[in-house]
Scaffold this motif. Structure first.
Motif: not given
Length: 294
Positions: A164-170, A177-179, A211-215
């Motif tokens: 469930a936790r890994l699925a949430r990371q999608e 994507p959210p900021t 390194r993701l632009r939205h994170v």
């Protein structure tokens, strides 16, 4: 809202995966994972080597091959070409996309309200001083978190919660994507939770995510003489067209906060913590230094 949050949830997500409409999807993901593993082994590559060529971590490749993590269409197309699968994996991407729409993660009742809101969020802010936020946890780190819970989870429950936790990371790779911003206590990163190998994998994952632009990830240094976050961890979330909300989890108690004044206080506190923490560049350098020391 109050309930029984899971160990180290870091903004919740300790729910179990629902069974309705998910078994066929899980079978598909496992089948695709076996195809990837077979093609990789035929090419004489280790999971680490394949990951390096496609921009994934070794643990991510392992999770995909075991059907725990959803294989993204771009990943399948890249691996198909790299491993000369003749379009077999690229075609499977269409089935995966349809399966993703059918797959549901069923969370405990106490968490469902927040989970539904989180899925719609355009902005998420985390302050974590107990564990790495669940959104950034590796599979091994998450398993260690759930295995350390008191009272104990049985093995089946641990596996359900890890899935469930890994699925949430999608949430991190959807479009748009959210900021996402997160402030993590330095001590959390230095603790060899689950052992040095798991700690290294987790730090490597944070470097990639940062390194993701939205994170944006910041570290609250242990040597800081000022700290506005002594009251404990919390999450702020914002949904388009709705007032900002907050979420708390601590010691078997969870609470979704919608009162404007309470949310304002936490938002102001988050701003103070952010100003006291290292900058994103300083934080990235510190995490890389930690990796070099392991």
């Amino acid at each position: 809202m109050a309930g029984q949050p899971e160990a180290g949830a870091g903004a919740g997500d300790g729910g179990t995966e629902g069974t309705e409409g998910t078994e066929d999807v899980s079978d598909l993901f496992r089948a695709v994972g076996r195809q990837i593993r077979t093609a990789r082994e035929r090419a004489g590559l280790s999971q680490k080597e394949l990951g390096q060529r496609v921009g994934y971590g070794e643990e991510q490749i392992s999770s995909v091959e075991r059907g725990r993590r959803t294989p993204q269409p771009e990943f399948l197309a890249t691996v198909d070409e790299l491993l000369e699968c003749g379009g077999l994996l690229a075609v499977a991407a269409e089935d995966v996309e349809r399966a993703k729409a059918r797959r549901r993660v069923r969370h405990p009742e106490w968490f469902r309200d927040f989970a539904a809101l989180e899925a719609q969020a355009v902005e998420l802010c985390y302050f974590a001083n107990q564990a790495v936020p669940g959104l950034f946890q590796t599979e091994s780190y998450a398993r260690s978190v759930f295995a350390s819970r008191q009272p104990f989870f049985d093995e089946e429950s641990i596996e359900q919660r890890v899935t469930a936790r890994l699925a949430r990371q999608e949430l991190l790779i959807r479009w748009p994507p959210p900021t996402v911003s997160a402030i993590v206590q330095e001590a959390v990163l230095r603790q060899p939770f689950g052992g040095p190998k798991i700690q290294r994998e987790q730090l490597e994952c944070l470097v990639k995510v940062a390194r993701l632009r939205h994170v944006e990830i910041q570290v609250m240094p242990t040597l800081s003489e000022d700290h506005a976050g002594m009251g404990g961890p919390f999450t702020l979330l914002e949904i388009k067209g709705r007032p900002r909300m907050a979420y708390l989890e601590v010691q078997h108690t969870s609470r979704l906060i919608t009162d404007p004044e309470d949310v304002r206080v936490l938002a102001a506190k988050y701003g103070s913590i952010r100003g006291q923490a290292l900058t994103t560049r300083e934080s990235l350098r510190l995490i890389e230094t930690m990796l070099g020391d392991l």
